[in-house]
Design an enzyme around this catalytic site. Structure first.
Site, PDB file in Angstrom:
ATOM      1  N   LEU A  51       1.074  -1.063   0.089  1.00 24.02           N
ATOM      2  CA  LEU A  51       0.149   0.055   0.062  1.00 24.02           C
ATOM      3  C   LEU A  51       0.960   1.312  -0.061  1.00 24.02           C
ATOM      4  O   LEU A  51       1.932   1.365   0.775  1.00 24.02           O
ATOM      5  CB  LEU A  51      -1.003   0.110   1.281  1.00 24.02           C
ATOM      6  CG  LEU A  51      -1.995  -1.142   1.326  1.00 24.02           C
ATOM      7  CD1 LEU A  51      -2.939  -0.958   2.651  1.00 24.02           C
ATOM      8  CD2 LEU A  51      -2.863  -0.745  -0.103  1.00 24.02           C
ATOM      9  N   ASP A  52       0.532   2.311  -0.877  1.00 26.05           N
ATOM     10  CA  ASP A  52       1.481   3.465  -0.898  1.00 26.05           C
ATOM     11  C   ASP A  52       1.352   4.154   0.389  1.00 26.05           C
ATOM     12  O   ASP A  52       0.316   3.833   1.055  1.00 26.05           O
ATOM     13  CB  ASP A  52       0.823   4.361  -2.082  1.00 26.05           C
ATOM     14  CG  ASP A  52       1.170   3.767  -3.531  1.00 26.05           C
ATOM     15  OD1 ASP A  52       2.098   2.836  -3.368  1.00 26.05           O
ATOM     16  OD2 ASP A  52       0.509   4.130  -4.353  1.00 26.05           O
ATOM     17  N   PRO A  53       2.347   5.108   0.879  1.00 26.62           N
ATOM     18  CA  PRO A  53       2.355   5.579   2.141  1.00 26.62           C
ATOM     19  C   PRO A  53       0.979   6.442   2.467  1.00 26.62           C
ATOM     20  O   PRO A  53       0.615   6.357   3.663  1.00 26.62           O
ATOM     21  CB  PRO A  53       3.444   6.604   1.931  1.00 26.62           C
ATOM     22  CG  PRO A  53       4.179   6.073   0.848  1.00 26.62           C
ATOM     23  CD  PRO A  53       3.265   5.211   0.047  1.00 26.62           C
ATOM     24  N   LYS A  54       0.211   7.139   1.589  1.00 30.68           N
ATOM     25  CA  LYS A  54      -0.881   7.846   1.930  1.00 30.68           C
ATOM     26  C   LYS A  54      -2.219   6.949   1.955  1.00 30.68           C
ATOM     27  O   LYS A  54      -3.028   7.344   2.397  1.00 30.68           O
ATOM     28  CB  LYS A  54      -1.360   8.726   0.788  1.00 30.68           C
ATOM     29  CG  LYS A  54      -0.363  10.170   0.688  1.00 30.68           C
ATOM     30  CD  LYS A  54      -0.460  10.920  -0.134  1.00 30.68           C
ATOM     31  CE  LYS A  54       0.397  12.248  -0.518  1.00 30.68           C
ATOM     32  NZ  LYS A  54       0.124  13.037  -1.490  1.00 30.68           N
ATOM     33  N   VAL A  55      -2.026   5.742   1.534  1.00 25.82           N
ATOM     34  CA  VAL A  55      -3.218   4.834   1.381  1.00 25.82           C
ATOM     35  C   VAL A  55      -3.561   4.022   2.940  1.00 25.82           C
ATOM     36  O   VAL A  55      -2.557   3.597   3.463  1.00 25.82           O
ATOM     37  CB  VAL A  55      -3.085   3.825   0.209  1.00 25.82           C
ATOM     38  CG1 VAL A  55      -4.417   2.753   0.383  1.00 25.82           C
ATOM     39  CG2 VAL A  55      -2.919   4.298  -0.851  1.00 25.82           C
TER      40      VAL A  55
END
Length: 288
Positions: A51-55
């Site tokens: 998962l990307d950092p913002k997700v």
């Protein structure tokens, strides 16, 4: 052998467990897995799908020897809730536009991805427009592993004639893990402290599940204790050691268990489980 999953000590649970983690915004999935590894006091931890950092959202994380199970998540279906940020007023037929993206779609990975940028097919199993407010639309997406939701949102915007990008994204399910049993990093921290400092392991058992939980969707083959001891030494599963099997379809990925429910290995079914002789399961991952 580890014995009945429900009777394991806290130490055994942490060394072969899985946390259905609610990933917070900010850190990468790799960083979060590292935090859990250090909290649990084990030498390894692995997350089930980046998962990307913002997700935010569902990030099952395997602890200790359970990292050997990571392959079972490779093809796991994912579910997300995403905010579609439209670049203009939503068209009256937005429902119909969104529905056109169900089924097989073609995507090329973005430039920053870690995979080769080749056009590939991904299946959207379900796509639902939940709500529209001003220039924002809320989508529920059920998709094949490896689908780029950011690219999907971009393409929906083009089809809608307004342009669009992905706003907030939250993963609500990975395979059989969903957002009904999530635990935060703080939950895990507090549970570990409660056990180590006060001897109460109930909170720990509430947030760390036996690693077998990750195998719910994998057909089971039950083997005798004697066969399990041979598997631990690297031998395949032979027919005389098989007690029961949920499938007889050759080539199927299966999980082998002892009679008390402890997972022993992952392997490929290569022979008839009801036969009297010959190999039945070739090993892929020994778990004990």
């Amino acid at each position: 052998m580890r014995g009945d999953p429900d009777d394991r000590t806290p130490e055994q649970l942490l060394s072969f467990g899985v946390v259905n983690l609610d990933k917070p915004p900010g850190p990468s999935a790799h960083q979060v897995a590292g935090w859990l590894r250090d909290l649990a006091g084990v030498n390894r931890a692995a997350h089930a799908g980046t998962l990307d950092p913002k997700v935010t959202g569902c990030l099952p994380t395997l602890l200790g020897d359970a990292v050997r199970l990571a392959q079972v998540f490779d093809d796991a279906i994912k579910e997300y809730v995403a905010v579609l940020e439209l670049h203009g007023p939503p068209p009256a037929d937005l429902d119909s536009v969104v529905a056109e993206f169900e089924g097989d779609i073609h995507q090329k990975p973005p430039r920053k991805s870690a995979v080769v940028r080749q056009l590939r097919t991904r299946r959207i199993h379900g796509l639902e427009l939940l709500e529209v407010q001003d220039r924002q639309a809320l989508l529920r997406i059920i998709c094949e592993s490896g689908t780029y939701v950011r690219k999907l949102c971009h393409d929906i915007g083009l089809a809608a004639g307004t342009g669009a990008h992905m706003g907030h994204l939250r993963r609500t399910a990975t395979g059989t893990f969903n957002d009904t049993t999530l635990a935060s990093i703080h939950d895990v921290h507090d549970a570990v402290v409660e056990w180590r400092e006060r001897g109460d392991d109930a909170p720990l058992r509430a947030v760390v599940q036996p690693a077998e939980r990750a195998l719910t969707d994998i057909p089971r083959v039950q083997i005798a204790e004697s066969a399990a001891n041979q598997v631990a030494e690297g031998a395949p599963v032979y027919a005389p050691g098989v007690l029961a099997a949920e499938t007889d379809e050759l080539g199927t990925l299966v999980a082998c268990y002892t009679p008390d429910g402890a997972a022993v290995c992952l392997g490929t079914l290569v022979g008839d489980p009801a036969a009297d002789r010959g190999s039945v399961v070739n090993l892929e991952r020994v778990l004990v």
